[in-house]
Structures are given as C-alpha cells and as structure tokens.
Motif scaffolding. Structure first.
Motif, PDB file in Angstrom:
ATOM      1  N   CYS A  35       9.496  63.715   0.544  1.00  0.00           N
ATOM      2  CA  CYS A  35      10.103  64.876  -0.106  1.00  0.00           C
ATOM      3  C   CYS A  35       9.213  66.093   0.072  1.00  0.00           C
ATOM      4  N   GLY A  36       9.798  67.202   0.484  1.00  0.00           N
ATOM      5  CA  GLY A  36       9.111  68.483   0.501  1.00  0.00           C
ATOM      6  C   GLY A  36       8.023  68.625   1.536  1.00  0.00           C
ATOM      7  N   GLY A  37       7.990  67.803   2.544  1.00  0.00           N
ATOM      8  CA  GLY A  37       6.985  67.932   3.584  1.00  0.00           C
ATOM      9  C   GLY A  37       5.646  67.326   3.233  1.00  0.00           C
ATOM     10  N   ALA A  38       5.546  66.636   2.104  1.00  0.00           N
ATOM     11  CA  ALA A  38       4.268  66.029   1.711  1.00  0.00           C
ATOM     12  C   ALA A  38       4.062  64.724   2.468  1.00  0.00           C
ATOM     13  N   THR A  39       2.835  64.528   2.978  1.00  0.00           N
ATOM     14  CA  THR A  39       2.505  63.309   3.734  1.00  0.00           C
ATOM     15  C   THR A  39       1.494  62.440   3.003  1.00  0.00           C
ATOM     16  N   SER A  40       1.286  62.699   1.697  1.00  0.00           N
ATOM     17  CA  SER A  40       0.276  61.938   0.952  1.00  0.00           C
ATOM     18  C   SER A  40       0.612  60.463   0.895  1.00  0.00           C
ATOM     19  N   THR A  41       1.875  60.133   0.676  1.00  0.00           N
ATOM     20  CA  THR A  41       2.251  58.720   0.589  1.00  0.00           C
ATOM     21  C   THR A  41       2.081  58.019   1.927  1.00  0.00           C
ATOM     22  N   MET A  42       2.327  58.720   3.031  1.00  0.00           N
ATOM     23  CA  MET A  42       2.168  58.105   4.358  1.00  0.00           C
ATOM     24  C   MET A  42       0.693  57.840   4.643  1.00  0.00           C
ATOM     25  N   ILE A  43      -0.153  58.803   4.293  1.00  0.00           N
ATOM     26  CA  ILE A  43      -1.594  58.623   4.504  1.00  0.00           C
ATOM     27  C   ILE A  43      -2.110  57.464   3.655  1.00  0.00           C
ATOM     28  N   SER A  44      -1.622  57.381   2.394  1.00  0.00           N
ATOM     29  CA  SER A  44      -2.046  56.280   1.523  1.00  0.00           C
ATOM     30  C   SER A  44      -1.573  54.943   2.063  1.00  0.00           C
ATOM     31  N   HIS A  45      -0.378  54.882   2.612  1.00  0.00           N
ATOM     32  CA  HIS A  45       0.148  53.641   3.172  1.00  0.00           C
ATOM     33  C   HIS A  45      -0.695  53.173   4.353  1.00  0.00           C
ATOM     34  N   MET A  46      -1.042  54.067   5.246  1.00  0.00           N
ATOM     35  CA  MET A  46      -1.835  53.678   6.410  1.00  0.00           C
ATOM     36  C   MET A  46      -3.225  53.203   5.990  1.00  0.00           C
ATOM     37  N   ALA A  47      -3.797  53.819   4.966  1.00  0.00           N
ATOM     38  CA  ALA A  47      -5.130  53.405   4.524  1.00  0.00           C
ATOM     39  C   ALA A  47      -5.093  52.064   3.817  1.00  0.00           C
ATOM     40  N   ALA A  48      -4.029  51.801   3.008  1.00  0.00           N
ATOM     41  CA  ALA A  48      -3.972  50.569   2.221  1.00  0.00           C
ATOM     42  C   ALA A  48      -3.468  49.386   3.025  1.00  0.00           C
ATOM     43  N   CYS A 120       8.967  55.592 -18.593  1.00  0.00           N
ATOM     44  CA  CYS A 120       9.519  54.328 -18.087  1.00  0.00           C
ATOM     45  C   CYS A 120       8.447  53.353 -17.616  1.00  0.00           C
ATOM     46  N   ASP A 121       7.165  53.682 -17.796  1.00  0.00           N
ATOM     47  CA  ASP A 121       6.064  52.789 -17.433  1.00  0.00           C
ATOM     48  C   ASP A 121       5.963  52.530 -15.922  1.00  0.00           C
ATOM     49  N   THR A 122       6.528  53.385 -15.108  1.00  0.00           N
ATOM     50  CA  THR A 122       6.400  53.236 -13.657  1.00  0.00           C
ATOM     51  C   THR A 122       4.985  53.626 -13.220  1.00  0.00           C
ATOM     52  N   LYS A 123       4.429  52.877 -12.242  1.00  0.00           N
ATOM     53  CA  LYS A 123       3.077  53.122 -11.733  1.00  0.00           C
ATOM     54  C   LYS A 123       3.154  53.677 -10.312  1.00  0.00           C
ATOM     55  N   LEU A 124       2.458  54.782 -10.068  1.00  0.00           N
ATOM     56  CA  LEU A 124       2.441  55.418  -8.751  1.00  0.00           C
ATOM     57  C   LEU A 124       1.001  55.615  -8.300  1.00  0.00           C
ATOM     58  N   LYS A 125       0.810  55.628  -6.966  1.00  0.00           N
ATOM     59  CA  LYS A 125      -0.494  55.935  -6.406  1.00  0.00           C
ATOM     60  C   LYS A 125      -0.778  57.425  -6.557  1.00  0.00           C
ATOM     61  N   TYR A 126      -2.022  57.763  -6.829  1.00  0.00           N
ATOM     62  CA  TYR A 126      -2.387  59.163  -7.006  1.00  0.00           C
ATOM     63  C   TYR A 126      -3.399  59.558  -5.938  1.00  0.00           C
ATOM     64  N   MET A 127      -3.037  60.545  -5.078  1.00  0.00           N
ATOM     65  CA  MET A 127      -3.897  61.019  -4.004  1.00  0.00           C
ATOM     66  C   MET A 127      -4.076  62.538  -4.123  1.00  0.00           C
ATOM     67  N   MET A 133       4.924  62.482  -8.341  1.00  0.00           N
ATOM     68  CA  MET A 133       5.246  62.448  -9.766  1.00  0.00           C
ATOM     69  C   MET A 133       6.433  63.350 -10.077  1.00  0.00           C
ATOM     70  N   MET A 134       6.439  64.528  -9.477  1.00  0.00           N
ATOM     71  CA  MET A 134       7.551  65.445  -9.686  1.00  0.00           C
ATOM     72  C   MET A 134       8.842  64.862  -9.134  1.00  0.00           C
ATOM     73  N   TYR A 135       8.746  64.205  -7.980  1.00  0.00           N
ATOM     74  CA  TYR A 135       9.926  63.569  -7.387  1.00  0.00           C
ATOM     75  C   TYR A 135      10.448  62.457  -8.302  1.00  0.00           C
ATOM     76  N   HIS A 136       9.539  61.684  -8.915  1.00  0.00           N
ATOM     77  CA  HIS A 136       9.940  60.604  -9.830  1.00  0.00           C
ATOM     78  C   HIS A 136      10.660  61.171 -11.051  1.00  0.00           C
ATOM     79  N   ILE A 137      10.127  62.239 -11.621  1.00  0.00           N
ATOM     80  CA  ILE A 137      10.749  62.837 -12.810  1.00  0.00           C
ATOM     81  C   ILE A 137      12.126  63.389 -12.470  1.00  0.00           C
ATOM     82  N   LYS A 138      12.233  64.016 -11.313  1.00  0.00           N
ATOM     83  CA  LYS A 138      13.489  64.645 -10.928  1.00  0.00           C
ATOM     84  C   LYS A 138      14.598  63.618 -10.712  1.00  0.00           C
ATOM     85  N   ASN A 139      14.280  62.438 -10.220  1.00  0.00           N
ATOM     86  CA  ASN A 139      15.289  61.433  -9.895  1.00  0.00           C
ATOM     87  C   ASN A 139      15.515  60.408 -11.000  1.00  0.00           C
ATOM     88  N   LYS A 140      14.483  60.111 -11.774  1.00  0.00           N
ATOM     89  CA  LYS A 140      14.598  59.060 -12.797  1.00  0.00           C
ATOM     90  C   LYS A 140      14.830  59.611 -14.198  1.00  0.00           C
TER      91      LYS A 140
END
Length: 674
Positions: A35-48, A120-127, A133-140
């Motif tokens: 969402c929005g051109g952010a690549t933080s989740t992709m970078i976190s996925h490759m590292a983990a 809702c007790d959802t857990k997200l990675k923070y980078m 987090m904003m995407y989660h609030i907007k959709n959930k």
C-alpha cells in the motif's frame, strides 16, 4: 530545474506486483500486502525468510538535506567504486526529527520488534514505519479512522463517562479505587490516569449544581406544581424521604423531577410535624412554596393528612398503589395465605434443587410448554403473588409429572410439596381477580399520561364490576372480593358527601375522557359540576384586574346631535348598556359558558393523552385549561423506583455515603433526562 526521477527500491528485484494491493515474492511465492509505495514489509520478509539484507532507500543518500544526484558522464580519471567493501566510507545521514507523534499509536502499542493492536489484538512487524498500522486500521476498523486519523476519546471525556456511569447505575463512588476497574481502564485507554474517589465526588457535586440550576429555571416558569413524598428504607435504621415535584410546561408536556432526599431520624415513630417541616424547607429552598397545589405520599399510616398537619397549605393525597395494597392485604384470609405459602415452598424446591429443575425443563420440552422459570412471590409486593400463580397454572402438569417421578422426587417430598386439587381450584379462580387489580396499578403508575384523573374511574369500575361476586366463585375468592370492595370504599371515601371536592375527582372532570363522570350517581355528577363552576369563578376573581373594571364603566351617549341612522345604532348600543351584554344569553358569565360547552363536547377515546387534547383545545377553553394545568400535574402514585427493593440494594453498596451525597446521587439518577 528539471524534476528528478524517483529511484526504484532494490526490493523490487525480489518482488513483483500481482494486484492493486498485493506483491508476490519471486523466491517463495509468498503474497504480501502492499500500500502506498511502501516497501518495508518486503524488506522485512527478505530478511526474515531468506536472510537477504536490502539497504533502505535512505541509506544510499549522503544526507537527508542533499538533493538527489543527477546523471553525468563518467570521468575516466575517476575511480569507479562498485564494490561496497572498497568504497570510501560515507558520512552517516543525520536522524530526521519528527514534529508530531502519529495518531496510530493511540491504537497500537510497541512490544519488542512488534506492534499490537489494542482493538483486535493483531500483531504486526514494526520496521520504523507506521504504514502497515495505518493500513490495518483503515481496513479492519473502518468506524474509527477519519482522513487517516483515529478519533479516540480524550482523558477528560473518559472521566466524564465514568462519573455518568456511577450516577446512572447508582454504583458506589469507591468503585474507582478497585484494582480491577483501574486495570481495565488503563488497558483500554492508553496512559489514562484513573481519577480517585475524591475527584469523582467533586465531579458529582459540580454536576449536581449544574442540574439544580437548570431545574430552578424550569420551575420559575410554571404556575403550579405537585409534590410527592416517598418514604423508603435503605437499612433497618436508615430511613429517608425523597421529595419530588410534577408540573406541566407551557407546551403541555408533563414532567417530574426529584428535589431533595432527607434522612429521617432513626429512633421512634415518625411525627407529622417533622415530615411537614422537611416538605416546607424543600419548597422554600426551591422557591415554589406558593406554587404547590397538592402532595402525594406513600405513608401507610396516613401520617400526612389535612387533619394531621395543622399548617397544611395544600392537599395531602395518599398514593393509590399504597391504598390498593392495604385493600388487598385486608382481603387475604388465612386460607388464602396458606395456599400462597404452599405455592412458595413448591417454587423454592424447584429453584434450589438442580435435579428437580432439570427434570422440569425436560417435562416442559416433552409437553411443549414454554421454557419459563417458576416465580416466587415477595411478601412486600402483593402483585408478585399474581405472577407466581400464573406461572404455576401454566406449568401445572409439568410440575405434577416431576413430583410423580420417584427417581427425582422422593415420596416424602412429594407429599410435602403436592398441592391438592381444591387448592389448585382456588388458585385458578383467584388469579384473574389479582390480575385485574395488578392492571389497575399498572395504569395508575404509567408515566406517559396524567394518572390522578384515572383513580376514581378505575376505583368505581373495580367496586361496581370486577369485585362483584359471581356464582362460580369459590368461598375464598368470594370473601376476598367482598373484603377488598369494602376496604376500597373506606380508603377511597367513595361514599363521602365531600367527594366532589377531592382533587382526584376534579382531575377526572378536567380529563376529557372522564368528564361525563358516568360512574357517579346523578346527584354526584351535579355536585361535581357545581364544584367545577366554583373553581372557575374563583379563578376569575383571582386573575381579575381592578383597572380593567374601571375602564368598562358605561357612559350614556348624547343623542341630540345624532342623525337617524346614528340614532338607530346608538339606540341599540344604549339598550345593551342598559340591559347588559348577557341579557340575550342564558349564561351570566363567559366562564359558565366555557364549563357547559366543555361538558357538552364529545368525549375523546380512552387511548388519547389528555395533555395532547388540551394542547389543541386550550384556545377554546382557556380558563378550564388553566385549571387542567393545576390538577392534571398531580401524580396518582409516589415514586415507585425508590421503594423497598431498590432501597435495600442502595444501602448494601453505599452505607458510607453522607446524607448530602445520598441526596446528590438520587437527584442526578432520577433527573438524568431533565
């Protein structure tokens, strides 16, 4: 200056976009939110998942303040650095300072390398990015965000809600000192400081002053009010009297409000002078001493009466529900009391025996009976006897089946609990009579209309119709009807020669539904009509202006200079001056005409509200409308919500409250809608 082209993140070498909001990993085919051109989740996925370190886009720049470099032709003399290990060490970019904290932290809390959603007790990675987090609030949690911001209640609003909860539910103020309550609010509201009991007390006191000021403004606009004196007990030695008032506004809205709650002396019996002093002090404090028309009370000993209080400036009226309760108590014979006791033991057995209770539920299902719990009567409330009898009649055969089952009920228990057929016949005949009396109390206690006008129509209907013995009545029901009939006649004074002066009967005449008074004898109706005429004339004398009478003094005209046409007109005027305006009318005054026109008008149906009728017909009968405001504001019963049951629960939780704070709590609880 040419616009620089934004560099593409190296993360796209490992991912490809497969949808508007999805990207797919080229190595493991994992699907991630985008969402929005952010690549933080992709970078976190490759590292983990693949242990591939991708530098952040900001790390490639020398400084946050330096412009993005533009392309230029390579200098052959310049050494090209392609290997990071041999590259010249660059200056670390200074950390950018944020001017304001993101609102998503009102919803999320950081735990180690993760963020947890409070909703809702959802857990997200923070980078170091709040995009996910904003995407989660907007959709959930779409009900919360507005324009990418989260509207959370402020600490002041939460404190106000806590105070309102204590006022509405009559909770003890000390609830805010409980560890569990504090832990709950601290977990729900981020960084919330729970107020102490002293702070909540000050807030309640402030709210009380605001409400009292609003009520004073409303009472200043009304002509007449009716008081209600409700006696109740919180503990065996804590007696209170709550004084309330009822009034009708200019737009014919019936309202009631609690004025003050006084603590009475615990020792000895109540004295009339002590109680009347509490009433007078309340009227003086609220500046309504000259506006009080009547006072309704629920004292069973009839402590407050026009004869008992020497300096009474208003009428004292006993609560109809209290009088009906006394009449029912007078009618319960020993045989009926024994049947009520036996029925109570039967209900107690099924309520305290899990085996019998489960067996009763099975029998109800087998016999297709309603799955209702048995109701046990309360000695303080006779109407619960009606509820208990109705429930027993409904479940009679299921109860008999359980008592006959020896695997559930022993023979000795069955003999002790079984109710004989003759007792069942008494219950069957007795229940409709009690149900009728209960309906009468329900109608009089209704808050949707003026209830005092219904008292005498319902009383005469009970005496003349519903309590008349029938041929098929059993002996116990027959004696009950006659006893209640006699008690109602005595308590309601239906045979009194002064019945026409009773405020309840006058209110019945001013209620368009009951104005014909068909339940009275012709002599009684005539006396009531004469009384209504007297009240209207008295109202005229009170509101008359002496200056107006002086201005209406007739003057004899001079006819010597008048023309023939003028002489004819002036002759008519002179005749009117000599004989009076009312000469050609059968009524001496306009007030008498209003009364007769009102009584001859068609009576509306019983389902209308009399206040709504007067709102529409006030221009037709203005003087009667003034009387209607005075009498229809009188309630038929005292406050039902502060009687024994609520009084006991009030005391068990608030034994340490001072009388002043008891007054504030009752005032705010009962006046929440004022």
């Amino acid at each position: 200056m040419k616009r620089t082209v934004r560099k593409r993140s190296p993360a796209w070498g490992y991912f490809e976009q497969v949808g508007a909001n999805l990207v797919s990993c080229k190595k493991c085919d994992a699907k991630l939110k985008y969402c929005g051109g952010a690549t933080s989740t992709m970078i976190s996925h490759m590292a983990a998942k693949h242990h591939v370190s991708i530098p952040l886009r900001s790390a490639a720049r020398a400084s946050w303040n330096e412009p993005t470099p533009t392309w230029r032709a390579p200098d052959p003399q310049e050494e090209t650095v392609s290997n990071p290990d041999t590259a010249t060490p660059e200056r670390e970019p200074p950390e950018r300072k944020r001017n304001m904290r993101s609102s998503v932290w009102d919803v999320f809390v950081k735990v180690d390398e993760e963020v947890h959603c409070k909703l809702c007790d959802t857990k997200l990675k923070y980078m170091s990015s709040t995009t996910s987090m904003m995407y989660h609030i907007k959709n959930k949690h779409t009900e919360n965000p507005q324009n990418n911001s989260v509207a959370m209640p402020t600490h002041a609003e939460v404190t106000k809600l806590v105070t309102s909860m204590i006022e509405k539910d009559m909770f003890p103020i000390s609830v805010v000192d409980g560890d569990g309550f504090r832990a709950l609010l601290t977990r729900i509201v981020h960084n919330y400081n729970v107020p102490s009991a002293e702070e909540v007390t000050r807030s309640i006191e402030s709210h009380y002053k605001e409400k009292a000021a609003d009520l004073r403004m409303q009472l200043a606009k009304v002509e007449k009010v009716a008081l209600t004196a409700d006696f109740w007990t919180a503990m065996p030695f804590q007696k209170y009297i709550t004084v309330s008032c009822s009034f009708i506004t200019e737009d014919w809205q019936g309202k009631s409000a609690v004025l003050h709650t006084h603590k009475l002396s615990s020792g000895g019996q109540l004295r009339a002078d002590c109680v009347s002093e509490k009433l007078f002090s309340t009227t003086q404090a609220w500046v309504i001493a000259g506006k009080v028309h009547a006072c309704v009370h629920n004292n069973k000993e009839d402590l407050l009466s026009n004869q008992g209080v020497a300096q009474a400036t208003w009428d004292y009226i006993s609560c109809f529900a209290t009088k009906l309760q006394l009449a029912v108590s007078d009618g319960l014979s020993d045989d009926v009391l024994q049947i009520i006791s036996a029925a109570g033991r039967l209900v107690w057995h099924f309520s305290h025996s899990s085996l019998a209770g489960d067996a009763l539920e099975q029998k109800q299902a087998q016999m297709c009976l309603p799955q209702h719990k048995l109701i046990r009567s309360n000695k303080a409330r006779w109407d619960t006897v009606c509820d208990m009898f109705q429930c027993l009649l409904e479940q009679r055969w299921a109860i008999k089946a359980v008592l006959s089952d020896r695997t559930v009920t022993s023979k000795h228990e069955a003999q002790t609990l079984e109710i004989g057929d003759d007792c069942w016949q008494v219950i069957e005949n007795f229940t409709p009579v009690l149900a009728t009396l209960k309906w009468a109390t329900t109608v009089i206690s209704a808050e949707t209309e003026a209830s005092i006008s219904n008292i005498y129509p319902i009383t005469f209907s009970l005496i003349q119709t519903h309590l008349v013995p029938k041929e098929n009545d059993v002996e116990q029901v027959l004696s009950f009807k006659l006893a209640v009939q006699k008690s109602l006649r005595d308590h309601m004074e239906v045979d009194s020669s002064d019945l026409a002066s009773k405020p309840a009967l006058i209110a019945s005449m001013l209620d368009p539904r009951h104005k014909h008074l068909s339940f009275l004898t012709p002599t009684g109706r005539l006396a009531a009509k004469v009384k209504l005429h007297e009240l209207v004339l008295k109202l005229d004398a009170t509101t008359a202006n002496p200056k107006d009478e002086q201005q209406e003094t007739p003057v004899t005209p001079d006819l010597s200079q008048a023309t023939p046409k003028q002489q004819t007109s002036d002759t008519k005027n002179t005749m009117m001056l000599l004989l009076g305006d009312s000469y050609s009318s059968s009524y001496a005054t306009d007030s008498e005409a209003q009364v007769d026109y009102y009584l001859r008008d068609i009576a509306p149906s019983l389902d209308i509200n009399p206040l709504d009728w007067w709102r529409l017909n006030e221009p037709r009968f203005p003087k009667l409308a003034t009387l209607a405001r005075h009498y229809l504001c009188i309630p038929g019963v005292s406050l039902p919500s502060l009687l024994s049951d609520v009084g006991q629960s009030f005391a068990t939780m608030r034994t340490r409250l001072t009388p002043e704070h008891v007054n504030m709590m009752v005032f705010l609880n009962r006046n929440a809608t004022i």
